[in-house]
Design an enzyme around this catalytic site. Structure first.
Site, PDB file in Angstrom:
ATOM      1  N   ASP A  98       1.682  -3.874  -9.569  1.00  0.00           N
ATOM      2  CA  ASP A  98       1.534  -5.215 -10.162  1.00  0.00           C
ATOM      3  C   ASP A  98       1.885  -5.197 -11.652  1.00  0.00           C
ATOM      4  O   ASP A  98       2.610  -6.068 -12.152  1.00  0.00           O
ATOM      5  CB  ASP A  98       0.098  -5.715  -9.988  1.00  0.00           C
ATOM      6  CG  ASP A  98      -0.383  -5.578  -8.559  1.00  0.00           C
ATOM      7  OD1 ASP A  98       0.467  -5.504  -7.656  1.00  0.00           O
ATOM      8  OD2 ASP A  98      -1.601  -5.532  -8.357  1.00  0.00           O
ATOM      9  N   SER A 145     -11.363 -17.990 -22.005  1.00  0.00           N
ATOM     10  CA  SER A 145     -10.359 -18.303 -20.993  1.00  0.00           C
ATOM     11  C   SER A 145     -10.578 -19.721 -20.499  1.00  0.00           C
ATOM     12  O   SER A 145     -11.722 -20.119 -20.239  1.00  0.00           O
ATOM     13  CB  SER A 145     -10.472 -17.340 -19.811  1.00  0.00           C
ATOM     14  OG  SER A 145      -9.717 -17.842 -18.723  1.00  0.00           O
ATOM     15  N   GLY A 186      -7.520 -14.788  -7.511  1.00  0.00           N
ATOM     16  CA  GLY A 186      -8.046 -14.452  -6.174  1.00  0.00           C
ATOM     17  C   GLY A 186      -7.079 -14.750  -5.053  1.00  0.00           C
ATOM     18  O   GLY A 186      -7.444 -14.709  -3.885  1.00  0.00           O
ATOM     19  N   HIS A 231       0.845  -1.208   0.000  1.00  0.00           N
ATOM     20  CA  HIS A 231       0.000   0.000   0.000  1.00  0.00           C
ATOM     21  C   HIS A 231       0.876   1.252   0.000  1.00  0.00           C
ATOM     22  O   HIS A 231       0.490   2.300   0.514  1.00  0.00           O
ATOM     23  CB  HIS A 231      -0.990  -0.002   1.170  1.00  0.00           C
ATOM     24  CG  HIS A 231      -2.097  -1.013   0.971  1.00  0.00           C
ATOM     25  ND1 HIS A 231      -3.367  -0.667   0.583  1.00  0.00           N
ATOM     26  CD2 HIS A 231      -2.095  -2.366   1.079  1.00  0.00           C
ATOM     27  CE1 HIS A 231      -4.102  -1.768   0.473  1.00  0.00           C
ATOM     28  NE2 HIS A 231      -3.346  -2.811   0.770  1.00  0.00           N
ATOM     29  N   LEU A 278      -1.994 -12.683  -6.053  1.00  0.00           N
ATOM     30  CA  LEU A 278      -0.731 -12.839  -6.784  1.00  0.00           C
ATOM     31  C   LEU A 278      -0.801 -12.139  -8.144  1.00  0.00           C
ATOM     32  O   LEU A 278      -0.041 -12.435  -9.046  1.00  0.00           O
ATOM     33  CB  LEU A 278      -0.385 -14.328  -6.929  1.00  0.00           C
ATOM     34  CG  LEU A 278      -0.240 -15.062  -5.583  1.00  0.00           C
ATOM     35  CD1 LEU A 278      -0.012 -16.563  -5.793  1.00  0.00           C
ATOM     36  CD2 LEU A 278       0.901 -14.486  -4.744  1.00  0.00           C
TER      37      LEU A 278
HETATM   38  C1  GLA Z   1      -2.733  -4.661  -4.802  1.00  0.00           C
HETATM   39  C2  GLA Z   1      -2.719  -3.501  -5.775  1.00  0.00           C
HETATM   40  C3  GLA Z   1      -1.345  -2.827  -5.811  1.00  0.00           C
HETATM   41  C4  GLA Z   1      -0.835  -2.495  -4.415  1.00  0.00           C
HETATM   42  C5  GLA Z   1      -1.012  -3.695  -3.479  1.00  0.00           C
HETATM   43  C6  GLA Z   1      -0.681  -3.356  -2.052  1.00  0.00           C
HETATM   44  O1  GLA Z   1      -1.909  -5.678  -5.254  1.00  0.00           O
HETATM   45  O2  GLA Z   1      -3.041  -3.963  -7.059  1.00  0.00           O
HETATM   46  O3  GLA Z   1      -1.404  -1.681  -6.630  1.00  0.00           O
HETATM   47  O4  GLA Z   1      -1.462  -1.351  -3.906  1.00  0.00           O
HETATM   48  O5  GLA Z   1      -2.317  -4.212  -3.511  1.00  0.00           O
HETATM   49  O6  GLA Z   1       0.667  -3.073  -1.904  1.00  0.00           O
END
Ligand code: GLA
Length: 391
Positions: free
Chosen positions: A180, A71, A125, A38, A128
């Site tokens: 991500d 998918s 879910g 976060h 990851l």
């Molecule tokens: C999710 C969000 C990311 C990041 C994380 C927490 O994976 O997609 O952008 O904020 O939570 O670090």
């Protein structure tokens, strides 16, 4: 007969579903964040790795402006005209595919209609980043098929990252922060990615736990995790509320040495705890990158533990399953353990001596069984490479 690897499998699926051959297969990895949670939407730092588990797409252009997607993980195919893609439409998993085309087109690129078949080894879910893996595999395919040529350089890849983030924020309506997608586009084998979410600069940090007799154990707790259900967004809103009270543009502007005076300015304890997490977590990311660079896994483990405590007590994004998995790993001898990703479910990670991996995963499974929880799934991961063309 042994099952074809997923790249071949998804090409076969494409041919069966469309009656023609794909023009190529592209893939992108899921991720685990080692530390820095976060922090991305607070202009902070994070330290993720790409996973060996990847999402594969087989794709070919169409003569019209239609997107059709199948998918292997979803029952229904989705068909949508590119001109109809908008916030909330298409709904569900296909938004991550359609959104990328929408975002690249919005930036002025000429995007063709596509047929796309998807198959994935990234658990959905589990926290990851299966959605970012899907977006980035599709972005890689569009880059090649539309002749955008964005995969060949880091700046080009960052353009694709931005399109994937826009797809997720605007079309899929998940208010996530960009870590991500950056990981899936920019990660490297045997490296962690130190990502500065203010400048979007990156530094590759050695990540090879096996060379030091250890392994990174991921435990998918099977506690469901959703980034669109409001809890993730409420943490973002609390950070914005704290910024308004502090009169700052970003929590990155609070130095860890100036934390106490900043906390004194806040009107309530919830905001104080949220800010304390973000500011101390950014500091832990710097320390974790140094620990990896100097090969100090014990220090990295201590930082994992401190990060987990901060997320549990200050940011309040852990849950029973994540606490149980991390407490159990530590009790069996992990050097450190923490939840990873958005929280409220999903996965935990632990640094475990290689000869204690089996004992650790069995102990976690036993603890979940004793607590009457769904059986978790644990596995060892190494750092994998970024989105690319398979064939
Ligand atoms: C999710 C969000 C990311 C990041 C994380 C927490 O994976 O997609 O952008 O904020 O939570 O670090």
């Amino acid at each position: 007969m042994s099952r074809a690897p997923l790249a071949g499998q998804v090409a076969d699926d494409f041919s069966r579903l469309t009656g023609r051959s794909p023009e190529g297969v592209w893939s992108a990895p899921g991720r685990v964040n080692l530390i820095g949670e976060h922090t991305d939407y607070n202009d902070g730092l994070c330290l993720p790795i790409g996973l060996p588990q990847r999402t594969y797409v087989a794709a070919a252009r169409r003569p019209d402006r239609t997107l059709r997607v199948w998918s292997a993980q979803q029952a229904a195919a989705v068909e949508v005209a590119l001109t109809d893609v908008r916030p909330g439409h298409p709904a569900g998993w296909a938004a991550y595919v359609a959104g990328v085309l929408w975002a690249l087109e919005r930036e002025g690129h000429d995007v063709p209609g596509l047929d796309v078949a998807v198959d994935s080894a990234v658990p959905v879910g589990a926290g990851l980043s299966s959605s970012a893996a899907l977006e980035c595999a599709v972005a890689a395919a569009v880059s090649d098929l539309a002749g955008l040529d964005l995969l060949g350089s880091d700046p080009g890849r960052v353009t694709l990252v931005r399109a994937c983030v826009a797809a997720e924020n605007t079309i899929a309506q998940a208010p996530t922060g960009g870590m991500d997608q950056s990981t899936a586009m920019l990660c490297r084998d045997r490296r962690a990615l130190l990502l500065d979410c203010r400048s979007w600069e990156t530094r590759l940090v050695p990540f090879d736990l096996a060379a030091q007799g250890c392994a990174l154990v991921v435990t998918d707790t099977r506690a469901s995790h959703e980034l669109t259900d409001g809890q993730y967004g409420s943490r973002r809103d609390e950070c914005l509320a704290a910024l308004a009270e502090l009169g700052l543009g970003s929590l990155r502007d609070v130095d860890v040495d100036d934390l106490d005076p900043a906390l004194d300015k806040l009107s309530n304890d919830v905001l104080r705890r949220r800010v304390r997490h973000v500011v101390t977590e950014i500091d832990r990311v710097r320390a974790a990158a140094s620990a990896l660079e100097s090969g100090d896994l014990s220090q990295l483990g201590r930082l994992f533990d401190a990060s987990h405590a901060s997320m549990r007590d200050d940011y309040e994004i852990s849950c029973l399953e994540l606490d149980l998995a991390t407490d159990t790993a530590r009790a069996v001898g992990a050097l450190g353990a923490r939840m990873t990703g958005g929280g409220f479910g999903g996965s935990s990670i632990a640094i475990v001596p290689v000869d204690a991996v089996e004992e650790t995963t069995s102990a976690i499974a036993a603890a979940f069984a004793a607590a009457d929880l769904t059986a978790p799934v644990s596995f060892v991961v190494e750092a994998g490479g970024p989105a690319h063309r398979e064939s």
